[in-house]
Every structure is written in structure tokens, then in C-alpha cells.
Design a protein around this motif. Structure first.
Motif, mmCIF file in Angstrom:
data_model
loop_
_atom_site.group_PDB
_atom_site.id
_atom_site.type_symbol
_atom_site.label_atom_id
_atom_site.label_comp_id
_atom_site.label_asym_id
_atom_site.label_seq_id
_atom_site.Cartn_x
_atom_site.Cartn_y
_atom_site.Cartn_z
ATOM 1 N N HIS A 135 0.904 -1.184 -0.125
ATOM 2 C CA HIS A 135 0.160 0.002 0.196
ATOM 3 C C HIS A 135 0.803 1.343 -0.013
ATOM 4 C CE1 HIS A 135 -3.566 -2.624 0.982
ATOM 5 N NE2 HIS A 135 -4.073 -1.679 0.524
ATOM 6 N N HIS A 136 2.269 0.992 -0.280
ATOM 7 C CA HIS A 136 3.019 2.186 -0.137
ATOM 8 C C HIS A 136 3.733 2.227 -1.339
ATOM 9 C CE1 HIS A 136 2.044 2.353 4.057
ATOM 10 N NE2 HIS A 136 2.398 3.814 4.168
ATOM 11 N N GLN A 137 3.200 2.244 -2.527
ATOM 12 C CA GLN A 137 3.956 1.776 -3.796
ATOM 13 C C GLN A 137 4.534 3.379 -4.221
ATOM 14 O OE1 GLN A 137 4.269 -0.904 -6.133
ATOM 15 N NE2 GLN A 137 3.621 -1.973 -4.115
ATOM 16 N N GLY A 138 3.894 4.382 -3.744
ATOM 17 C CA GLY A 138 4.499 5.615 -3.870
ATOM 18 C C GLY A 138 5.893 5.811 -3.614
ATOM 19 N N LEU A 139 6.541 5.030 -2.862
ATOM 20 C CA LEU A 139 7.786 5.116 -2.346
ATOM 21 C C LEU A 139 8.718 4.520 -3.630
ATOM 22 C CD1 LEU A 139 7.718 3.115 1.440
ATOM 23 C CD2 LEU A 139 8.154 5.705 0.902
ATOM 24 N N SER A 140 8.238 3.723 -4.243
ATOM 25 C CA SER A 140 9.217 3.175 -5.335
ATOM 26 C C SER A 140 9.371 4.417 -6.489
ATOM 27 C CB SER A 140 8.436 2.416 -6.298
ATOM 28 O OG SER A 140 8.227 0.945 -5.555
#
Length: 310
Positions: free
Chosen positions: A189-194
Motif C-alpha cells: 500500500h506504499h507503492q508511491g515509495l518506489s
């Protein structure tokens, strides 16, 4: 302006900013260059935690894209190698390189299917991990790389070094999904970190490439320019072919990003490590080309949404 508003404002320009920082900080990048493969590992882990094996559907969509990535890379190399092995290898690595780990994030921002791109990212990375030892050993000997071991030993060496970087995150993600599903779900749920890790990795790879170019003699400038040109052509063709394939399956955005947006951090690392180092200029230039395409797409998409609201 709130921090969240500031981040939202600069996000479409994050990739050009990262490239600019890489150019400006190239003199110091050597101190942190070793972080590249660890950043690759982390980015892949975040992406793979999103994908479950039960969700994989190896249909025509996947095979068409994979065929362009693998077979297209080999065909391009065979066609260009009689002309110039270095240009051929540069074109090969730009096509053969798997989908970027941040591609699902960009795809989501453009309104495409995050799940499709994450699935293809998994498939394309696994394919590269399994095939790269053979192909890189073969191409490396054609581009002036001195080999002090047998072909079989070269394949084994590359396999031992490359597979953990790509398949290791998959193994960790699968173990987390099995034994610690909450942790896996949290990462998923923290794909934005990529996206932000990718931006950090871009600073490093661009800085490395700039440092390498500046050390090269002026006599190599024509070849460097040609590598940048073939990289641009490879980038444009892959986005174009991806959109054409996607049109057949009702999702142009996802297919174009799957094929056109590349894990250039991995490509540059592979080129610098296993091919003639000058080959790395091609994927380094690809950083600029595909991020220019992404930045323009994000700008147009954001502008379209704003105009629709008004």
C-alpha cells in the motif's frame, strides 16, 4: 503552501529534478554508487509485494510484450552488430532491460492499470534474471570485454551476481505474503515509495554516467552521440509498439508504460559490470528519453484533469 501541496506540485517534475541533481553532483556520486543494487532490491521488493502469484494471468497480452522485450532485443543486436557491436549492445540493453519498478506508480498517475504493469514488471524481471547470464556473456565477448574464464563459467558468475538482485526481492515478497501478510500488505500500500526511491537512484546513475562520459577521450564523442541517438529511437519505438499492442487489449497506457518505461538503474549497472562500459551511455541516455516522455505525459494528464474540473 502545505507540504502535501508542495509535493503534489513538484511530483510531475521530480524526474527531471533528479536528473539535474545527478549532473550537478556527479563529482560526489562515486561515494554512494555502491547503493545502486540495494536500491534496485528495495524497489523490486515494493513492487513484488503488490503482486500475488494467484493474480498472474499469462495471456496473449503478457506474451506479446515479452516477445518484443526479449526477441526484439536479440533481433536488434543481430541486425546492428555487423555495423557496430557497441551500438548493437547499447540498443540491446535498452530493449532487453525489464520494466521500471516505478512504472506502476507512473501508470496509476496516468490512469492506467497498476495491477497489469506490476504483473508484467514481475514477469519481465524474472525473464531477465533467467536469460541475462547467457546473453550478457555472449554479447560481452563481442564488445571488447576481456574474459579470463570459460563461457560456461562466465554465465555462472553473472547468474550468481544478477539473480539475487532480481529474484531475491521476489523470494522475500513471497515469504512475507506467506508468513507476514500484514507487513507485505503494508508495503504493497506504499507503492508511491518506489517513485521517490527511483528518483534517488536516478541521481546516482545519472551522476555515474556523467562522471564516466567526462573521463572519456574526445575521440569517443561521436560514438557517445550515436549511442544516445539509438537509445532515443529504441525508447520511441517501445512506447509506440506498446501503445499499439495495448490498443488490441483495451489498455494503451499500461502496455506503453510496461514496454517503454525501463529499469534504467538495472540496465546501467548490467552494462557497466558485464559489457563494455561505454555501452552504459545508451541506458543512461534512455533515462532522459523515457523520463521526458513520462514528464510530458504527466503534465498533459494533469492539465487535462484541471481543465475538466473547471
Amino acid at each position: 503552501m502545505k507540504l502535501s501541496q508542495f509535493i503534489a506540485t513538484i511530483k510531475p517534475w521530480m524526474l527531471p529534478i533528479a536528473m539535474l541533481l545527478g549532473v550537478l553532483l556527479h563529482s560526489w556520486i562515486g561515494y554512494v554508487a555502491f547503493l545502486s543494487k540495494y536500491l534496485i532490491f528495495i524497489m523490486l521488493l515494493i513492487t513484488f509485494c503488490r503482486v500475488r502469484l494467484s493474480d498472474l494471468h499469462l495471456g496473449s497480452y503478457i506474451w506479446c510484450l515479452l516477445g518484443v522485450q526479449i526477441c526484439g532485443a536479440v533481433i536488434a543486436y543481430l541486425l546492428l552488430s555487423p555495423i557496430d557491436p557497441i551500438l548493437a549492445a547499447g540498443t540491446f540493453i535498452c530493449i532487453f532491460c525489464p520494466t521500471a519498478t516505478a512504472a506502476p506508480v507512473i501508470t496509476g498517475m496516468l490512469g492506467g492499470s497498476i495491477g497489469k504493469v506490476a504483473t508484467y514488471s514481475l514477469i519481465s524481471n524474472v525473464a531477465v534474471a533467467l536469460i541475462s547470464p547467457l546473453l550478457l556473456s555472449w554479447i560481452g565477448t563481442q564488445t571488447g570485454v576481456e574474459v579470463s574464464m570459460s563461457f560456461a563459467d562466465s554465465i555462472m558468475k553473472i547468474g550468481v551476481e544478477v539473480m539475487p538482485v532480481i529474484l531475491g526481492p521476489l523470494a522475500v515478497a513471497l515469504m512475507m505474503q506467506r508468513f507476514s501478510p500484514r507487513a507485505a500488505e503494508g508495503i504493497a500500500h506504499h507503492q508511491g515509495l518506489s517513485f521517490y526511491i527511483w528518483a534517488l537512484a536516478l541521481i546516482i546513475v545519472v551522476g555515474n554516467s556523467v562522471s564516466f562520459i567526462l573521463k572519456e577521450p574526445a575521440s569517443l564523442i561521436p560514438e557517445i552521440v550515436m549511442l544516445a541517438i539509438v537509445s532515443m529511437i529504441a525508447c520511441g519505438l517501445q512506447f509506440y509498439i506498446g501503445r499499439k499492442i495495448g490498443a488490441r487489449f483495451g489498455d494503451r497506457i499500461s502496455a506503453a508504460q510496461s514496454l517503454g518505461q525501463k529499469n534504467t538503474v538495472l540496465a546501467i549497472w548490467l552494462a557497466l559490470t558485464y559489457l563494455n562500459p561505454i555501452v552504459s551511455i545508451a541506458p543512461a541516455a534512455y533515462v532522459a528519453w523515457h523520463n521526458t516522455v513520462n514528464s510530458l505525459q504527466l503534465y498533459r494528464h494533469t492539465r487535462h484533469i484541471q481543465q475538466t474540473k473547471h
